[in-house]
Write a protein that holds these residues in place. Structure first.
Motif, short mmCIF file in Angstrom:
data_model
loop_
_atom_site.label_atom_id
_atom_site.label_comp_id
_atom_site.label_asym_id
_atom_site.label_seq_id
_atom_site.Cartn_x
_atom_site.Cartn_y
_atom_site.Cartn_z
N GLN A 1 0.86 -1.24 0.09
CA GLN A 1 0.07 -0.27 -0.09
C GLN A 1 0.79 1.28 -0.15
N ILE A 2 1.75 1.12 0.86
CA ILE A 2 3.05 2.33 0.51
C ILE A 2 3.35 2.67 -0.62
N ALA A 3 3.93 1.47 -1.43
CA ALA A 3 4.52 1.52 -2.68
C ALA A 3 3.35 2.09 -3.49
N THR A 4 2.45 1.62 -3.89
CA THR A 4 1.27 1.98 -4.79
C THR A 4 0.78 3.67 -4.45
N ASN A 5 0.28 3.52 -3.09
CA ASN A 5 -0.38 4.85 -2.86
C ASN A 5 0.28 6.12 -2.34
N VAL A 6 1.75 5.91 -2.30
CA VAL A 6 2.46 7.02 -1.98
C VAL A 6 3.55 7.22 -2.86
N LYS A 7 4.39 5.99 -3.00
CA LYS A 7 5.53 6.18 -3.99
C LYS A 7 5.07 6.39 -5.45
N GLY A 8 4.16 5.77 -5.74
CA GLY A 8 3.58 5.93 -6.98
C GLY A 8 2.89 7.30 -7.31
N THR A 9 2.50 8.02 -6.11
CA THR A 9 1.96 9.35 -6.38
C THR A 9 3.53 10.39 -6.42
N ILE A 10 4.23 9.89 -5.50
CA ILE A 10 5.49 10.79 -5.56
C ILE A 10 6.20 10.88 -6.99
N PHE A 11 6.50 9.63 -7.42
CA PHE A 11 7.16 9.50 -8.28
C PHE A 11 6.84 10.22 -9.83
N ALA A 12 5.38 9.83 -9.91
CA ALA A 12 4.62 10.51 -11.08
C ALA A 12 4.62 11.95 -11.02
N SER A 13 4.35 12.31 -9.79
CA SER A 13 4.10 13.82 -9.55
C SER A 13 5.39 14.48 -9.68
N GLN A 14 6.73 13.72 -9.17
CA GLN A 14 8.15 14.33 -9.46
C GLN A 14 8.17 14.49 -10.85
N ALA A 15 8.18 13.64 -11.41
CA ALA A 15 8.42 13.68 -13.21
C ALA A 15 7.51 14.74 -13.95
N ALA A 16 6.10 14.54 -13.72
CA ALA A 16 5.30 15.63 -14.18
C ALA A 16 5.76 17.09 -13.69
N SER A 17 5.95 17.19 -12.62
CA SER A 17 6.28 18.56 -12.14
C SER A 17 7.22 19.32 -12.85
N ARG A 18 8.51 18.43 -13.05
CA ARG A 18 9.84 18.75 -13.73
C ARG A 18 9.34 19.43 -15.00
N HIS A 19 8.42 18.75 -15.75
CA HIS A 19 8.19 19.09 -17.16
C HIS A 19 7.08 20.37 -16.78
N MET A 20 6.21 20.52 -15.83
CA MET A 20 5.09 21.40 -15.87
C MET A 20 5.97 22.55 -15.53
N ILE A 21 7.04 22.83 -14.45
CA ILE A 21 7.63 23.76 -14.23
C ILE A 21 8.38 24.67 -15.20
N GLY A 22 8.95 23.69 -16.01
CA GLY A 22 9.64 24.28 -17.36
C GLY A 22 8.65 24.89 -18.34
N ARG A 23 7.52 24.33 -18.24
CA ARG A 23 6.61 25.18 -19.41
C ARG A 23 5.91 26.22 -18.65
N GLY A 24 5.79 26.22 -17.14
CA GLY A 24 4.95 27.27 -16.45
C GLY A 24 3.48 27.01 -16.62
N ALA A 25 3.12 25.93 -16.62
CA ALA A 25 1.79 25.54 -16.45
C ALA A 25 1.47 23.92 -16.21
N GLY A 26 0.36 23.57 -15.60
CA GLY A 26 -0.04 22.28 -15.49
C GLY A 26 -0.81 22.09 -14.24
N ALA A 27 -1.49 21.05 -14.25
CA ALA A 27 -2.41 20.56 -13.18
C ALA A 27 -2.12 19.22 -12.66
#
Length: 250
Positions: free
Chosen positions: A112-138
């Motif tokens: 449960q920790i792996a899927t619910n927490v790590k899965g959210t963290i890693f996907a959000s990190q990868a997406a955030s790096r891209h979104m920060i670069g373009r100045g937009a995202g949700a």
């Protein structure tokens, strides 16, 4: 070499997109003209989902465990390669296991920790790096209403711990990413009529909702669609639970 799609439009990543709430979210976004990169554990599940969507080249999938940071990065890489950008991430993949606290095994806790927490963290990190670069995202996290209002007759310690943590983390990340034009919100579903619950359990489950009925996967998709488009809304945890988190009820 991967060729970009010519469909245009906005692009969302949806984890756990092959069934239940995740499937409904991906279907709704596709219906609204979005491109979608979906995640599931196996290619077979993604192929089946793609056939059900019938969205042609506006849907593509990345198989793998979201708790693996390589899967998270592959989702963003696929979205950029196929569609040019990532406009939204929906962290839907999750495990809900209601049982007495003392009965959780170490393996169940780790899963449960792996899927619910790590899965959210890693996907959000990868997406955030891209979104920060373009100045937009949700970013929209799918959490759980029970983390807002625990119940004595539904023992769900791990869900309260992990999804409650994600509710708080949603607000913290919204503050951190706001200067970069990235919004972060959460949808906290109540009990939803999906594959997670057998039809035999529906009678009891309805008694846990003040409205006397289960929610639908499409009602969760409605909330997600609102949040990905609500440009001045960030740091919100939106219960979609028939008032179950509003307080005690009989």
């Amino acid at each position: 070499m991967t060729v970009k799609s010519n469909t245009g439009g906005k692009t969302a990543i949806v984890t756990g997109a092959s069934s239940g709430i995740g499937f409904a979210i991906a279907r709704r976004l596709l219906g609204e003209g979005w491109n979608v990169v979906g995640n599931a554990r196996t290619d077979a599940r993604l192929v089946e989902a793609a056939n059900r969507f019938g969205a042609g080249d506006r849907f593509t999938g990345v198989a793998g465990d979201v708790a693996d940071p390589r899967t998270a990065q592959a989702l963003v890489d696929q979205a950029v390669a196929r569609f040019g950008t990532v406009d939204a991430l929906v962290n839907n993949a999750g495990i809900f296991l209601p049982k007495p606290f003392i009965d959780f095994t170490p393996e169940e806790i780790e899963q449960q920790i792996a899927t619910n927490v790590k899965g959210t963290i890693f996907a959000s990190q990868a997406a955030s790096r891209h979104m920060i670069g373009r100045g937009a995202g949700a970013i929209v996290n799918i959490t759980a209403s029970i983390a807002l209002q625990p119940r004595s007759n539904v023992p769900a310690f791990m869900a309260v711990l992990l999804k409650g943590g994600l509710n708080a983390a949603t607000r913290a990340l919204a503050l951190e990413l706001a200067p970069h034009g990235v919004r972060v919100n959460a949808v906290a579903p109540g009990i939803i009529d999906s594959e997670m619950h057998s039809p035999e359990s529906h009678g009891f489950l309805k008694t846990l909702q003040p409205t006397g009925r289960l929610g639908t996967v499409d009602e969760i998709a409605d909330a997600v669609l609102y949040l990905v488009g609500a440009g001045f809304t960030s740091g919100v945890v939106l219960p979609v639970d028939g008032a179950a988190s509003a307080g005690n009820f009989s």
